[in-house]
Design an enzyme around this catalytic site. Structure first.
Site, short mmCIF file in Angstrom:
data_model
loop_
_atom_site.label_atom_id
_atom_site.label_comp_id
_atom_site.label_asym_id
_atom_site.label_seq_id
_atom_site.Cartn_x
_atom_site.Cartn_y
_atom_site.Cartn_z
N GLN A 1 5.22 9.51 6.65
CA GLN A 1 4.28 10.35 5.90
C GLN A 1 4.73 11.80 5.95
O GLN A 1 4.73 12.49 4.93
CB GLN A 1 2.86 10.22 6.49
CG GLN A 1 2.28 8.84 6.28
CD GLN A 1 0.90 8.67 6.88
OE1 GLN A 1 0.40 9.57 7.56
NE2 GLN A 1 0.30 7.52 6.66
N ASP B 1 2.58 -0.70 12.10
CA ASP B 1 1.27 -1.15 11.60
C ASP B 1 0.99 -2.61 11.97
O ASP B 1 -0.15 -3.07 11.85
CB ASP B 1 1.20 -0.99 10.07
CG ASP B 1 1.18 0.47 9.66
OD1 ASP B 1 0.82 1.33 10.50
OD2 ASP B 1 1.52 0.77 8.51
N GLY C 1 -4.54 8.52 5.58
CA GLY C 1 -3.60 9.53 6.09
C GLY C 1 -2.46 9.74 5.11
O GLY C 1 -1.98 10.87 4.94
N LYS D 1 0.83 -1.21 0.00
CA LYS D 1 0.00 0.00 0.00
C LYS D 1 0.87 1.27 0.00
O LYS D 1 0.65 2.17 -0.80
CB LYS D 1 -0.92 -0.04 1.23
CG LYS D 1 -1.80 1.16 1.43
CD LYS D 1 -2.95 0.84 2.34
CE LYS D 1 -2.63 0.94 3.82
NZ LYS D 1 -2.48 2.33 4.30
N SER D 2 1.87 1.30 0.88
CA SER D 2 2.73 2.49 0.95
C SER D 2 3.42 2.74 -0.39
O SER D 2 3.50 3.89 -0.86
CB SER D 2 3.82 2.31 2.01
OG SER D 2 3.28 2.42 3.29
N ARG E 1 -7.62 12.99 12.73
CA ARG E 1 -6.20 12.66 12.92
C ARG E 1 -5.34 13.92 12.89
O ARG E 1 -5.70 14.91 12.24
CB ARG E 1 -5.76 11.65 11.86
CG ARG E 1 -6.50 10.32 12.06
CD ARG E 1 -6.09 9.28 11.07
NE ARG E 1 -4.70 8.88 11.25
CZ ARG E 1 -4.07 8.05 10.42
NH1 ARG E 1 -4.69 7.57 9.37
NH2 ARG E 1 -2.82 7.70 10.66
N ARG F 1 2.96 5.89 -3.39
CA ARG F 1 4.11 6.66 -3.90
C ARG F 1 4.24 6.51 -5.41
O ARG F 1 4.59 7.46 -6.11
CB ARG F 1 5.38 6.22 -3.17
CG ARG F 1 5.40 6.76 -1.73
CD ARG F 1 6.20 5.90 -0.81
NE ARG F 1 6.36 6.49 0.52
CZ ARG F 1 5.47 6.36 1.52
NH1 ARG F 1 4.34 5.70 1.33
NH2 ARG F 1 5.71 6.91 2.70
N ARG G 1 -5.50 2.42 18.23
CA ARG G 1 -5.27 0.97 18.08
C ARG G 1 -4.86 0.29 19.39
O ARG G 1 -4.97 -0.93 19.50
CB ARG G 1 -4.22 0.70 16.99
CG ARG G 1 -4.78 0.89 15.60
CD ARG G 1 -3.81 0.52 14.51
NE ARG G 1 -4.47 0.63 13.21
CZ ARG G 1 -3.84 0.77 12.05
NH1 ARG G 1 -2.52 0.80 12.02
NH2 ARG G 1 -4.51 0.85 10.93
C1 S3P Z 1 2.90 5.14 6.15
C2 S3P Z 1 3.57 5.54 7.28
C3 S3P Z 1 3.13 5.18 8.65
C4 S3P Z 1 2.18 4.00 8.62
C5 S3P Z 1 1.11 4.16 7.60
C6 S3P Z 1 1.71 4.27 6.21
C7 S3P Z 1 3.39 5.57 4.83
O1 S3P Z 1 2.44 6.28 9.20
O2 S3P Z 1 1.61 3.82 9.91
O3 S3P Z 1 0.22 3.05 7.62
O4 S3P Z 1 2.95 5.02 3.79
O5 S3P Z 1 4.25 6.47 4.79
P1 S3P Z 1 3.20 7.50 9.95
O6 S3P Z 1 3.96 8.27 8.94
O7 S3P Z 1 2.09 8.31 10.55
O8 S3P Z 1 4.08 6.87 10.97
#
Ligand code: S3P
Length: 436
Positions: free
Chosen positions: A169, A315, A95, A23-24, A123, A28, A346
């Site tokens: 993030q 996560d 987020g 997903k991350s 958030r 990107r 969580r």
């Molecule tokens: C993510 C960074 C993490 C993670 C989120 C995905 C990302 O969050 O918990 O599920 O894709 O950069 P944080 O940047 O708030 O730590």
């Protein structure tokens, strides 16, 4: 939608599976594809709701994106190529969409409004608003730095910034904004977090330098479109890593899974607990290391999780809590206060869910304590509309006595739409279903 899970303690958690794209990395790939010049082709991308949010926002910003059965094609328009959208941008539950996109939007010559669902609008956004404002960004929020955010594009200036919280993030948002300034932006993070943005930008031709926990980014470099094959998501694989470890007779292979060192805290933690996890067929995809992971059932022992490892498994802490209920001794998790500001709180959610199932788990300010091993019993639980809580409790349900119902489980679609199908594949057709 409620789901029902039936105990699978017949020793059947076997098979070879492939989880969908990380997903991350998929977020990107979409964002960087949009700001590159020319065609970017993405294969194996995450089909979850979060990445759909990013894709829809980019389309509203005037980026031409084609969705085909096996790939996504993006016609990137360069660093400052976004058009002003005619309406607000809905980041849904994501987020990553809101924070990363903020970094790109504050340096465009357009005005945008970003919103999201009930969870996302609660958030914390101060962590991106504050440093972006130092770069001359013009961002308005609701009281308490909550979304909706309104962003009026401006000419940005480079800064040197040390992140107060470890957040990939926020780091990524600042890297993106840094590319739209007139100087060199330096970002330092307290603990190394996932580095997918840095890896992908370098691959696309960005002038980005990394030194320990520091990143330096130069502006106005032309990025060139690429072909990308996204690795399997280690955060999705984590549910099957724990399942195979705790179900007697379990043996599961998860193919082509991302094993980026900044993401595999779950592997390190599970191995410390005594788990049997083997890497085979090591390879590289999308400038990220991948391997087939084979996990076999083992007796687990308790461990302590704190400090530097936490961002590398943040996560995965809900599913680690489930593993800890089956481990011998007291597992302690601390330094994980960030869990309280995820899609839901969580810490509270996993503690309440597992307590209801009979686990000896206690809430702490910045983590939890679990005494194991203990027998779990099937009950009716809440997902708290959080995909990782729903899936962690579903895995607990597979080892609990009797039937477990998880309410509002449609949130699983956010990151792992094929979760139920893969559970049926390894545990049998009756293991999981939709409840009346
Ligand atoms: C993510 C960074 C993490 C993670 C989120 C995905 C990302 O969050 O918990 O599920 O894709 O950069 P944080 O940047 O708030 O730590």
């Amino acid at each position: 939608m409620n789901i029902i899970i039936r105990n699978s303690n017949n020793g059947k958690a076997n098979g070879r599976i492939k989880v969908s794209g990380d997903k991350s990395i998929s977020h990107r790939a979409l964002l960087i594809g949009a700001i590159a010049r020319g065609l970017t082709v993405i294969k194996g991308y995450s089909q979850g709701g979060d990445c759909r949010s990013t894709l829809n926002c980019l389309r509203q910003l005037g980026i031409d994106i084609g969705i085909y059965d096996d790939r996504i094609e993006i016609n990137g328009k360069g660093l400052r190529g976004f058009n002003e959208p005619a309406n607000i941008l809905d980041c849904g539950n994501s987020g990553t969409t809101m924070r990363l996109l903020s970094g790109l939007l504050c340096g465009q010559n357009i005005t945008t409004v970003l919103t999201g669902d009930d969870s996302l609008r609660n958030r914390p956004m101060k962590r991106v608003i504050e440093p972006l404002t130092k770069m001359n960004a013009r961002i308005w929020s609701r009281v308490g730095s909550r979304a909706p955010l309104s962003i009026q594009g401006n000419i940005l200036k480079a800064i040197d910034y040390t992140l107060p919280v470890a957040s990939a993030q926020v780091k990524s948002a600042l890297i993106f904004a840094g590319m739209l300034t007139d100087g060199i932006t330096t970002i330092e993070e307290p603990v190394l977090t996932r580095d997918h943005t840095e890896r992908m930008l370098i691959e696309f031709g960005a002038d980005l330098e990394r030194n320990g926990n520091k990143v330096k980014i130069k502006p106005d470099v032309c990025l060139n479109g690429h072909e990308l094959l996204i690795p399997g998501d280690i955060s999705s694989a984590a549910f099957f890593i724990v399942l195979a470890s705790i179900l007697p007779g379990g043996s599961i292979t998860i193919q082509k899974t991302g094993i980026n060192p900044t993401r595999i805290g779950i592997i390190d933690a599970m191995r410390s607990m005594g788990a049997d996890i083997k890497f085979e067929n090591a390879d590289e995809q999308c400038c990220e290391p991948v391997a087939d992971l084979t996990v076999k059932a083992r007796t687990l022992r308790a461990i302590e999780i704190k400090g530097e490892i936490v961002p590398r498994l943040i996560d995965e802490l809900p599913i680690i809590a489930v593993a800890a209920t089956q481990a011998q001794g007291t597992t302690r998790v601390s330094d994980a206060g960030e869990l309280r500001v995820k899609e839901t709180d969580r810490i509270k959610a996993i503690v309440q869910g597992l307590q209801k199932m009979g686990a000896a788990i206690l809430e702490q300010e910045d983590g939890f304590i679990v005494d194991g091993p203990c027998k779990l019993r099937g009950v009716v639980c809440q997902s708290y509309n959080d995909h990782r809580i729903a899936m962690a409790l579903a895995i607990a349900g597979l080892i609990a006595e009797g039937e477990t119902v998880i309410q509002n489980a449609e949130c699983i679609d956010i990151s792992f739409p094929e979760f139920m199908q893969l559970i049926r594949r390894v545990c049998g057709e009756n293991a999981i279903g939709i409840s009346e």
